[in-house]
Structures are given as structure tokens and as C-alpha cells.
Design a protein around this motif. Structure first.
Motif, PDB file in Angstrom:
ATOM      1  N   GLY A   5       8.533  -9.285 -15.982  1.00 43.55           N
ATOM      2  CA  GLY A   5       8.519  -9.679 -17.392  1.00 43.55           C
ATOM      3  C   GLY A   5       7.699 -10.641 -17.967  1.00 43.55           C
ATOM      4  N   LEU A   6       6.893 -10.211 -18.996  1.00 41.87           N
ATOM      5  CA  LEU A   6       5.839 -11.324 -19.579  1.00 41.87           C
ATOM      6  C   LEU A   6       6.186 -11.356 -21.136  1.00 41.87           C
ATOM      7  CD1 LEU A   6       3.236 -12.780 -18.858  1.00 41.87           C
ATOM      8  CD2 LEU A   6       2.277 -10.517 -19.516  1.00 41.87           C
ATOM      9  N   LYS A   7       6.134 -12.941 -21.685  1.00 40.71           N
ATOM     10  CA  LYS A   7       6.261 -13.083 -23.036  1.00 40.71           C
ATOM     11  C   LYS A   7       5.371 -13.957 -23.628  1.00 40.71           C
ATOM     12  CE  LYS A   7       9.943 -16.472 -22.712  1.00 40.71           C
ATOM     13  NZ  LYS A   7      11.477 -16.999 -23.168  1.00 40.71           N
ATOM     14  N   LYS A   8       5.155 -13.654 -24.921  1.00 44.53           N
ATOM     15  CA  LYS A   8       4.137 -14.672 -25.434  1.00 44.53           C
ATOM     16  C   LYS A   8       4.891 -15.402 -26.805  1.00 44.53           C
ATOM     17  CE  LYS A   8      -0.258 -15.154 -27.518  1.00 44.53           C
ATOM     18  NZ  LYS A   8      -0.538 -16.666 -27.037  1.00 44.53           N
ATOM     19  N   TRP A  59       6.460 -12.042 -28.341  1.00 51.40           N
ATOM     20  CA  TRP A  59       6.079 -10.782 -28.093  1.00 51.40           C
ATOM     21  C   TRP A  59       6.671 -10.602 -26.484  1.00 51.40           C
ATOM     22  CZ3 TRP A  59       4.463  -6.398 -30.580  1.00 51.40           C
ATOM     23  CH2 TRP A  59       3.828  -6.685 -31.660  1.00 51.40           C
ATOM     24  N   PHE A  60       7.237  -9.488 -26.134  1.00 46.15           N
ATOM     25  CA  PHE A  60       7.571  -9.331 -24.490  1.00 46.15           C
ATOM     26  C   PHE A  60       7.258  -8.015 -24.059  1.00 46.15           C
ATOM     27  CE2 PHE A  60      11.216  -7.974 -27.396  1.00 46.15           C
ATOM     28  CZ  PHE A  60      11.764  -6.726 -26.599  1.00 46.15           C
ATOM     29  N   LEU A  61       7.021  -7.854 -22.862  1.00 43.09           N
ATOM     30  CA  LEU A  61       6.723  -6.780 -22.186  1.00 43.09           C
ATOM     31  C   LEU A  61       7.517  -6.786 -20.630  1.00 43.09           C
ATOM     32  CD1 LEU A  61       5.396  -3.930 -21.246  1.00 43.09           C
ATOM     33  CD2 LEU A  61       3.464  -5.522 -20.544  1.00 43.09           C
ATOM     34  N   ASN A  62       8.463  -6.014 -20.391  1.00 37.71           N
ATOM     35  CA  ASN A  62       9.248  -6.252 -19.069  1.00 37.71           C
ATOM     36  C   ASN A  62       9.411  -4.702 -18.331  1.00 37.71           C
ATOM     37  OD1 ASN A  62      11.757  -4.978 -20.010  1.00 37.71           O
ATOM     38  ND2 ASN A  62      11.798  -7.115 -21.277  1.00 37.71           N
ATOM     39  N   ALA A  63       9.422  -4.862 -17.101  1.00 37.68           N
ATOM     40  CA  ALA A  63       9.677  -3.604 -16.394  1.00 37.68           C
ATOM     41  C   ALA A  63      10.664  -3.732 -15.277  1.00 37.68           C
ATOM     42  CB  ALA A  63       8.392  -3.387 -15.555  1.00 37.68           C
ATOM     43  N   THR A  64      11.752  -2.894 -15.137  1.00 41.42           N
ATOM     44  CA  THR A  64      12.647  -3.083 -14.244  1.00 41.42           C
ATOM     45  C   THR A  64      12.477  -2.280 -13.049  1.00 41.42           C
ATOM     46  OG1 THR A  64      14.262  -1.331 -15.527  1.00 41.42           O
ATOM     47  CG2 THR A  64      14.292  -3.659 -15.958  1.00 41.42           C
ATOM     48  N   ASP A  65      13.041  -2.630 -11.884  1.00 45.71           N
ATOM     49  CA  ASP A  65      12.748  -1.678 -10.687  1.00 45.71           C
ATOM     50  C   ASP A  65      11.672  -1.224 -10.325  1.00 45.71           C
ATOM     51  OD1 ASP A  65      13.868  -0.681  -8.112  1.00 45.71           O
ATOM     52  OD2 ASP A  65      14.623   1.201  -9.345  1.00 45.71           O
ATOM     53  N   LEU A  66      10.455  -2.004  -9.952  1.00 46.89           N
ATOM     54  CA  LEU A  66       9.236  -1.738 -10.231  1.00 46.89           C
ATOM     55  C   LEU A  66       9.026  -0.831  -8.784  1.00 46.89           C
ATOM     56  CD1 LEU A  66       7.312  -5.091 -10.957  1.00 46.89           C
ATOM     57  CD2 LEU A  66       7.420  -2.816 -12.407  1.00 46.89           C
ATOM     58  N   LEU A  67       9.824  -1.054  -7.631  1.00 42.69           N
ATOM     59  CA  LEU A  67       9.481  -0.300  -6.365  1.00 42.69           C
ATOM     60  C   LEU A  67      10.421   0.728  -6.284  1.00 42.69           C
ATOM     61  CD1 LEU A  67       9.053  -3.475  -4.117  1.00 42.69           C
ATOM     62  CD2 LEU A  67       7.357  -2.291  -5.353  1.00 42.69           C
ATOM     63  N   ASN A  68      11.246   1.124  -7.188  1.00 44.60           N
ATOM     64  CA  ASN A  68      12.107   2.293  -7.211  1.00 44.60           C
ATOM     65  C   ASN A  68      12.835   2.223  -6.004  1.00 44.60           C
ATOM     66  OD1 ASN A  68      13.222   4.550  -8.444  1.00 44.60           O
ATOM     67  ND2 ASN A  68      11.770   5.826  -7.299  1.00 44.60           N
ATOM     68  N   THR A  69      13.500   1.153  -5.921  1.00 46.79           N
ATOM     69  CA  THR A  69      14.349   0.794  -4.511  1.00 46.79           C
ATOM     70  C   THR A  69      15.889   0.889  -5.161  1.00 46.79           C
ATOM     71  OG1 THR A  69      13.851  -1.409  -4.786  1.00 46.79           O
ATOM     72  CG2 THR A  69      12.669  -0.346  -3.209  1.00 46.79           C
TER      73      THR A  69
END
Length: 209
Positions: free
Chosen positions: A154-157, A166-176
Motif C-alpha cells: 500500500g502507498l498513501k500521500k 490519496w491511497f493506492l493498495n494491492a492485495t495478494d500480489l503473488l496470487n498465493t
């Protein structure tokens, strides 16, 4: 039917100059545990996964949470949880797809999970968050569920003097975060691999008034 859950917990939190340590002992027990049961009917190869109330289940364990800020720009939190999982023996009468009786012996297993959350304060009011989570193998009423692992980012400013974000986040990046189950029913066994919508990317803005 409803599932009733009771929980007893004894915890303590110790605060340090740059963090804290939280420890807890707990015992949780459920009556009429709701789960999915896999059944078949004579003459058919179709497996039906139906919801059903089984007998009592218990979780007894210990949880540790350690949080530390070694430097101003970095904070980490480590969460460790170990427990003994027990599912009592049960016999249920299923009405679907046709009247049938299913029985299972008592199961028990030592399991647990771990999570490490990292927060890095970057320049220009940016914060980066990296989270790792591991779930150990565990039991389910008809078998076992395999270990799972995930990596989130996750990244926020902060803007407007901290009132906006402002925020940008991603879950389970490796699809594991794949759920693999080893199921044993009456007269059959199978292994299932379920892919849920764990890979999600979110972009947004929040405002404080």
C-alpha cells in the motif's frame, strides 16, 4: 440453525519507549459450528457441498503482538498466533440432495498464523506499507486445509495538512492466497483448489472535515 460462540481471554499490554508488547491467552468454543459438508447420493458422481451444523469446536491458544519504531521513518508490527484446534465427533442428518446421514470422528491439530506489517515514512508525505501473512495448515470437519501466504502493498500521500489522503493498495500480489482442501467423505476423497478474488487493486481519496 444459529451457531453460538463463547470466548475467554486474559491479556496484558506492556508499553516501551518505542513500542509495545501485547500477550494474550484465550479459549474459544462454539456450539453448533456451521460449516460446509460434501456428500454424494447413490448412483451419482456429483458431490454436493451443503451448509450444516456440526458439533462443538474449540480453539485454545496464545497470541503475541510486538510493535516497534526503531527509527523515525520505520515501524513494524509482528503478530504471532498459535492454537490447538479441536472439532468434536459428530453425526448429522442431511435433507439435501436426499435424506442421508454423515458421521465424522473427532479431529485436533496444532496450528497458527503470523503477520508482519511494515510502515515506511518516505519523503513528501508518502507512506509505504508492506504486509506479509502466513496461515499454517489447519483442520476442517471433513479434512484439512493447506497453508496459505499473501503479500500486500500500500502507498498513501497526505495532502491539505493531513486532512486529505490519496491511497493506492494491492492485495495478494503473488496470487498465493489459494485455498487448498483435502476432503474425505463417505466413500470418496477429493482435493479442491479455490481461487477467490484476493488480488484486488484500490485507488481512492479520503477527506477529513
Amino acid at each position: 440453525k444459529p451457531m453460538f460462540t463463547n470466548s475467554i481471554e486474559l491479556s496484558q499490554k506492556t508499553t516501551f519507549k518505542k513500542g509495545y508488547l501485547y500477550t494474550a491467552l484465550y479459549h474459544r468454543f462454539a456450539d453448533g459450528t456451521i460449516t460446509r459438508l460434501s456428500v454424494t447420493v447413490p448412483g451419482s458422481k456429483v458431490i454436493y457441498a451443503i451448509f450444516q451444523n456440526v458439533n462443538k469446536s474449540y480453539n485454545t491458544g496464545v497470541e503475541l503482538i510486538f510493535s516497534q519504531t526503531p527509527v523515525k521513518w520505520y515501524t513494524y508490527t509482528l503478530n504471532l498466533n498459535a492454537y490447538r484446534n479441536q472439532i468434536d465427533a459428530f453425526t448429522v442428518v442431511n435433507k439435501y440432495p436426499e435424506l442421508n446421514t454423515f458421521s465424522a470422528a473427532q479431529q485436533e491439530m496444532i496450528s497458527g498464523n503470523a503477520k508482519l506489517n511494515n510502515i515506511l515514512k518516505l519523503k513528501r508525505q508518502f507512506d509505504l506499507q508492506i504486509s506479509l501473512m502466513y496461515l499454517a495448515p489447519d483442520i476442517i470437519p471433513q479434512g484439512k486445509i493447506a497453508a496459505r501466504f499473501s503479500l500486500d502493498l500500500g502507498l498513501k500521500k497526505s495532502v491539505k495538512k493531513g486532512k486529505g489522503e490519496w491511497f493506492l493498495n494491492a492485495t495478494d500480489l503473488l496470487n498465493t492466497m489459494v485455498i487448498r482442501k483435502d476432503i474425505t467423505g463417505q466413500g470418496f476423497t477429493y482435493i479442491s483448489t479455490d481461487y477467490y478474488e484476493t488480488q484486488v487493486v484500490r485507488l481512492g481519496y479520503s477527506q477529513k472535515f
